[in-house]
Design a protein around this motif. Structure first.
Motif, short mmCIF file in Angstrom:
data_model
loop_
_atom_site.label_atom_id
_atom_site.label_comp_id
_atom_site.label_asym_id
_atom_site.label_seq_id
_atom_site.Cartn_x
_atom_site.Cartn_y
_atom_site.Cartn_z
N TRP A 102 -10.25 -1.22 -10.18
CA TRP A 102 -9.08 -2.14 -10.33
C TRP A 102 -8.89 -2.40 -8.86
CZ3 TRP A 102 -6.61 -3.10 -15.30
CH2 TRP A 102 -7.10 -2.24 -16.17
N VAL A 103 -8.77 -3.50 -8.25
CA VAL A 103 -8.31 -4.04 -6.86
C VAL A 103 -7.11 -4.51 -6.94
CG1 VAL A 103 -8.91 -5.41 -4.95
CG2 VAL A 103 -10.91 -4.39 -6.55
N VAL A 104 -6.34 -3.82 -6.13
CA VAL A 104 -4.80 -4.31 -6.10
C VAL A 104 -4.83 -5.56 -5.03
CG1 VAL A 104 -2.40 -3.52 -5.92
CG2 VAL A 104 -4.35 -2.11 -6.52
N THR A 105 -4.46 -6.72 -5.37
CA THR A 105 -4.84 -7.95 -4.64
C THR A 105 -3.66 -8.12 -3.61
OG1 THR A 105 -3.72 -9.25 -6.19
CG2 THR A 105 -6.19 -9.24 -6.28
N ASP A 106 -2.35 -7.70 -3.84
CA ASP A 106 -1.28 -7.96 -2.99
C ASP A 106 -1.21 -6.75 -1.99
OD1 ASP A 106 -0.26 -6.20 -4.80
OD2 ASP A 106 1.65 -7.17 -5.21
N ALA A 107 -2.21 -5.81 -1.91
CA ALA A 107 -2.44 -4.70 -0.99
C ALA A 107 -3.66 -4.85 -0.44
CB ALA A 107 -2.06 -3.57 -1.75
N CYS A 108 -4.19 -6.02 -0.29
CA CYS A 108 -5.34 -5.99 0.20
C CYS A 108 -5.39 -7.30 1.38
CB CYS A 108 -6.71 -6.52 -0.68
SG CYS A 108 -7.13 -5.37 -1.56
N ALA A 120 1.03 -1.20 -0.01
CA ALA A 120 0.09 -0.21 -0.09
C ALA A 120 0.91 1.29 -0.04
CB ALA A 120 -0.79 -0.12 1.28
N ARG A 121 1.93 1.13 0.88
CA ARG A 121 2.81 2.46 0.73
C ARG A 121 3.50 2.60 -0.56
NH1 ARG A 121 5.88 0.89 6.31
NH2 ARG A 121 4.56 1.75 7.66
N ARG A 122 4.06 1.49 -1.30
CA ARG A 122 4.61 1.55 -2.30
C ARG A 122 3.56 2.20 -3.67
NH1 ARG A 122 6.17 -3.67 -1.20
NH2 ARG A 122 8.48 -3.84 -0.81
N LEU A 123 2.44 1.73 -3.34
CA LEU A 123 1.17 2.05 -4.31
C LEU A 123 1.26 3.62 -4.15
CD1 LEU A 123 -1.69 -0.41 -3.98
CD2 LEU A 123 -0.28 0.30 -6.35
N PHE A 174 10.53 6.36 -14.38
CA PHE A 174 11.05 5.03 -14.35
C PHE A 174 11.85 4.43 -13.30
CE2 PHE A 174 13.41 1.12 -15.87
CZ PHE A 174 12.42 0.37 -16.20
N LYS A 175 13.12 5.15 -13.29
CA LYS A 175 14.05 4.60 -12.37
C LYS A 175 13.57 4.82 -10.83
CE LYS A 175 18.13 5.10 -14.97
NZ LYS A 175 19.48 5.90 -15.34
N ASP A 176 12.72 5.91 -10.67
CA ASP A 176 12.43 6.28 -9.09
C ASP A 176 11.30 5.10 -8.85
OD1 ASP A 176 13.69 8.24 -8.75
OD2 ASP A 176 11.96 9.97 -9.09
N VAL A 177 10.49 4.81 -9.68
CA VAL A 177 9.48 3.81 -9.64
C VAL A 177 9.86 2.27 -9.58
CG1 VAL A 177 7.49 2.72 -10.28
CG2 VAL A 177 7.67 4.96 -10.63
N LEU A 178 11.00 1.96 -10.23
CA LEU A 178 11.70 0.90 -10.18
C LEU A 178 12.31 0.31 -9.11
CD1 LEU A 178 12.00 -1.46 -12.23
CD2 LEU A 178 14.24 -0.58 -12.94
N GLY A 179 12.95 1.66 -8.52
CA GLY A 179 13.45 1.63 -7.14
C GLY A 179 12.54 1.19 -5.96
N LEU A 180 11.41 1.56 -6.26
CA LEU A 180 10.36 1.43 -5.13
C LEU A 180 9.79 -0.10 -4.83
CD1 LEU A 180 8.32 4.64 -5.42
CD2 LEU A 180 9.49 3.70 -3.51
N ILE A 181 9.76 -0.69 -6.27
CA ILE A 181 9.08 -2.01 -6.28
C ILE A 181 10.26 -3.19 -6.31
CG2 ILE A 181 7.01 -1.24 -7.30
CD1 ILE A 181 7.96 -1.99 -10.07
N LYS A 182 11.70 -2.87 -6.44
CA LYS A 182 12.74 -3.88 -6.55
C LYS A 182 13.26 -4.10 -5.30
CE LYS A 182 12.39 -4.75 -10.97
NZ LYS A 182 11.85 -6.18 -11.46
N THR A 211 0.61 -4.88 -7.48
CA THR A 211 1.10 -3.58 -7.40
C THR A 211 2.07 -3.39 -8.36
OG1 THR A 211 1.12 -3.85 -4.74
CG2 THR A 211 2.66 -2.26 -5.90
N GLU A 212 2.92 -4.38 -8.99
CA GLU A 212 3.58 -4.17 -10.08
C GLU A 212 3.03 -3.99 -11.17
OE1 GLU A 212 6.97 -6.51 -10.48
OE2 GLU A 212 7.67 -6.74 -8.22
N MET A 213 1.95 -4.78 -11.38
CA MET A 213 0.94 -4.39 -12.78
C MET A 213 0.69 -3.01 -12.66
SD MET A 213 -1.22 -8.02 -12.57
CE MET A 213 -2.26 -8.14 -13.89
#
Length: 200
Positions: free
Chosen positions: A145-151, A33-36, A192-200, A176-178
């Motif tokens: 759109w429901v983000v299943t891995d944040a529920c 949820a924080r990542r989103l 892109f780089k900022d977002v990639l840093g949040l999800i990797k 979340t990654e989708m």
């Protein structure tokens, strides 16, 4: 069939500090949820929060709350019952006019700026507040759109039953990654780089 970042809003339902420890996979769900919310802020997607009966259950996680544009305190399980829809779809602007203008029945309606009709939503408990809010938003003609891995819910069975029901009602189920990569659209996106840093 892909998310459009310019048409999206993010709604984060009831990530309250007193609830999260009781949730199935609670820490991972809160982290997503924080990542989103971080991704949404970087990509100019409005972020809204809700809190269920905060006088009894406390406020949302502080880091998450700080990323929300506004947070709705509610007593109904569905945030749509307490005005969330008005935040997501601002009221139409009144038409101007003067004594020399055409009678109202002859005037063309003023063009309204297009709203953001796609609601990306996640939260707790999935089978109660998230489910009821999402179903009401679908009924109000939002695309949900429901983000299943944040529920989550207290049990995996209740969480999964909510996902089954939401999919049957027309909600899209995503992760979340989708969401992140569909909002970005390209590896050439400036964030892109900022977002990639949040999800990797």
């Amino acid at each position: 069939m892909l998310l459009d970042v310019t048409d999206s809003q993010l709604v984060l339902v009831d990530y309250q500090e007193r609830l999260i420890p009781a949730m199935f996979e609670g820490p991972a769900v809160l982290a997503n949820a924080r990542r989103l919310a971080e991704i949404a802020r970087r990509l100019d997607v409005p972020v809204w929060g809700t809190e269920q009966n905060p006088s009894r259950l406390g406020a949302n996680d502080p880091a998450l709350r700080a990323l929300c544009h506004k947070t709705l305190a509610k007593m109904h399980f569905s945030a749509a019952e307490e005005g969330l829809g008005e935040w997501l779809r601002p009221p139409a602007k009144p038409q101007g006019g003067n004594a020399r203008s055409l009678p109202k029945h002859l005037q063309k309606p003023a063009a309204q700026p297009p709203g953001r009709g796609t609601i990306v939503i996640a939260g707790c408990e999935a089978h109660v507040c998230l489910l009821q809010t999402a179903l009401d938003l679908i009924e109000d003609e939002f695309e949900v759109w429901v983000v299943t891995d944040a529920c989550s819910s207290r049990t995996e069975r209740n969480r999964d039953a909510a996902f089954d029901r939401l999919a049957g009602a027309g909600a899209e189920l995503v992760t979340t990654e989708m969401v992140a990569f569909e909002w970005l659209g390209s590896c050439e996106h400036p964030a892109f780089k900022d977002v990639l840093g949040l999800i990797k």
